[in-house]
Write an enzyme that holds these catalytic residues in place. Structure first.
Site, PDB file in Angstrom:
ATOM      1  N   ARG A   1      43.223   9.081  15.114  1.00  0.00           N
ATOM      2  CA  ARG A   1      44.051  10.185  15.627  1.00  0.00           C
ATOM      3  C   ARG A   1      43.501  11.558  15.239  1.00  0.00           C
ATOM      4  NH1 ARG A   1      47.964   6.226  14.591  1.00  0.00           N
ATOM      5  NH2 ARG A   1      48.490   6.956  12.504  1.00  0.00           N
ATOM      6  N   GLY A   2      42.342  11.609  14.597  1.00  0.00           N
ATOM      7  CA  GLY A   2      41.731  12.880  14.217  1.00  0.00           C
ATOM      8  C   GLY A   2      41.013  13.535  15.389  1.00  0.00           C
TER       9      GLY A   2
ATOM     10  N   THR B   1      31.495  10.525   9.182  1.00  0.00           N
ATOM     11  CA  THR B   1      32.174  11.260   8.109  1.00  0.00           C
ATOM     12  C   THR B   1      31.148  11.869   7.156  1.00  0.00           C
ATOM     13  OG1 THR B   1      33.996   9.705   8.323  1.00  0.00           O
ATOM     14  CG2 THR B   1      33.938  11.047   6.309  1.00  0.00           C
TER      15      THR B   1
ATOM     16  N   PHE C   1      25.674  13.873  15.007  1.00  0.00           N
ATOM     17  CA  PHE C   1      25.364  13.059  16.184  1.00  0.00           C
ATOM     18  C   PHE C   1      24.914  13.884  17.385  1.00  0.00           C
ATOM     19  CE2 PHE C   1      27.906   9.890  13.915  1.00  0.00           C
ATOM     20  CZ  PHE C   1      27.159   8.744  14.143  1.00  0.00           C
TER      21      PHE C   1
ATOM     22  N   HIS D   1      31.623  26.761  10.847  1.00  0.00           N
ATOM     23  CA  HIS D   1      32.509  25.721  11.377  1.00  0.00           C
ATOM     24  C   HIS D   1      33.927  26.247  11.603  1.00  0.00           C
ATOM     25  CE1 HIS D   1      29.354  22.880  10.144  1.00  0.00           C
ATOM     26  NE2 HIS D   1      29.942  22.021  10.973  1.00  0.00           N
ATOM     27  N   HIS D   2      34.699  25.455  12.305  1.00  0.00           N
ATOM     28  CA  HIS D   2      36.142  25.674  12.495  1.00  0.00           C
ATOM     29  C   HIS D   2      36.839  25.691  11.132  1.00  0.00           C
ATOM     30  CE1 HIS D   2      37.031  21.379  11.674  1.00  0.00           C
ATOM     31  NE2 HIS D   2      35.814  21.203  12.175  1.00  0.00           N
TER      32      HIS D   2
ATOM     33  N   LYS E   1      37.990  22.483   8.719  1.00  0.00           N
ATOM     34  CA  LYS E   1      37.040  21.575   8.061  1.00  0.00           C
ATOM     35  C   LYS E   1      37.336  21.485   6.566  1.00  0.00           C
ATOM     36  CE  LYS E   1      32.074  20.625   7.649  1.00  0.00           C
ATOM     37  NZ  LYS E   1      32.317  19.181   7.798  1.00  0.00           N
TER      38      LYS E   1
END
Ligand SMILES: NC(=O)C1=CN([C@@H]2O[C@H](COP(=O)(O)OP(=O)(O)OC[C@H]3O[C@@H](n4cnc5c(N)ncnc54)[C@H](OP(=O)(O)O)[C@@H]3O)[C@@H](O)[C@H]2O)C=CC1
Ligand SMILES: O=C(O)C1=N[C@H](C(=O)O)C[C@H](O)C1
Length: 250
Positions: free
Chosen positions: A13-14, A80, A109, A136-137, A140
């Site tokens: 659900r992430g 992860t 990836f 990053h957002h 994080k």
């Protein structure tokens, strides 16, 4: 007709888990059979006869997840973050007891991120100065990013092979870590900003010139071709593989 590869998702659900679910459901040859998030029983993966588990959870829980999956004989594709040499060694030890099982751990990836790390390794031996900025957002959890830490280690290895020491730096006062984190002797600066997804700049400096290598993931779909490639490949690749570059014709 070929059998479908049965895929389970940890962290379903992430932000990344949701992308992986959609990508697996839309992919030829794959079947999404289990979706596990925090508080769900991991046994759902075994009950659903998953063959490959994709983990996008949290650095604090990923090792426990992997120990469980390897013990159960499940192949794993791991995005992860939070992997250092000690963790990879531990994982390799678990896999030595389960010779048929494959695990791929990829710091990033996205194709461009993988290419930029390769370009960085090439450039590293030619420049006395290097620093990394990762952006990053703001949701994080970890800093520096796994990609930046991995890139720093690759750059450091290339510099060491070329006989380069630390980047020149006359700083004697570094208040509140203004010069960034030191990862393998490479400075890494972490920016967290609304509107961003995942971005990295490598700055190289030399005699009268600089070289900047930048990669931008503008959408989390950028990670999905790499994840799907890894899911398809890992079933025939026992042992530990670190980095998507091992699956690409680079
Ligand atoms: N390698 C790569 O290319 C990429 C790697 N990442 C990495 O992936 C990881 C996840 O990122 P992101 O999706 O943004 O994070 P999110 O926080 O959006 O997703 C993580 C999910 O995992 C769940 N979770 C936590 N603990 C467990 C557990 N024990 N078992 C199952 N699920 C659990 C969380 O639940 P809850 O919210 O309830 O805690 C959450 O739903 C991070 O480490 C990130 O750095 C991200 C993008 C690309
Ligand atoms: O948390 C993220 O978003 C990302 N995490 C990975 C990392 O830590 O490097 C990969 C990518 O940067 C996105």
């Amino acid at each position: 007709m070929d059998e479908l590869i049965r895929v389970g998702v940890l962290g379903a659900r992430g932000r990344m888990g949701a992308q992986v679910r959609a990508a697996v459901e839309a992919a030829d040859g794959l079947a999404l059979v289990a979706e596990v998030d925090e508080d769900d029983p991991r046994s759902a993966l075994v009950d659903a006869r998953a063959q490959v588990v994709v983990d996008f959870t949290h650095p604090d829980v990923v090792m426990d997840n992997l120990r469980y999956c390897v013990e159960q004989g499940l192949h794993c594709v791991v995005g992860t973050s939070g992997f250092d040499t000690a963790r990879l060694d531990t994982l390799a030890g678990w896999l030595a007891d389960r010779p048929g099982v494959g695990v791929l751990v990829a710091p990033n990836f996205a194709l461009g991120a993988v290419l930029s790390m390769r370009f960085a390794e090439l450039a590293a031996r030619f420049y006395p100065s290097v620093e990394i900025i990762e952006l990053h957002h703001p949701n994080k959890a970890d800093a520096p990013s796994g990609t930046a830490a991995h890139t720093a280690r690759l750059v450091a290895r290339a510099r060491a092979e070329a006989g380069l020491g630390r980047s020149p730096d006359a700083t004697t006062h570094d208040e509140d870590g203004a010069r960034g984190a030191l990862v393998s002797d490479v400075r890494v600066h972490s920016v967290r900003l609304s509107g961003l997804i995942a971005h990295q700049e490598l700055l190289f400096g030399g005699e009268g010139e600089t070289l900047t290598i930048r990669h931008d993931s503008l959408d989390r779909t950028s990670f999905m071709p790499g994840v799907l490639l890894a899911v398809r490949e890992i079933v025939g690749r026992p042992g530990l593989t670190v980095g998507l570059e091992n699956l690409l014709p680079l």
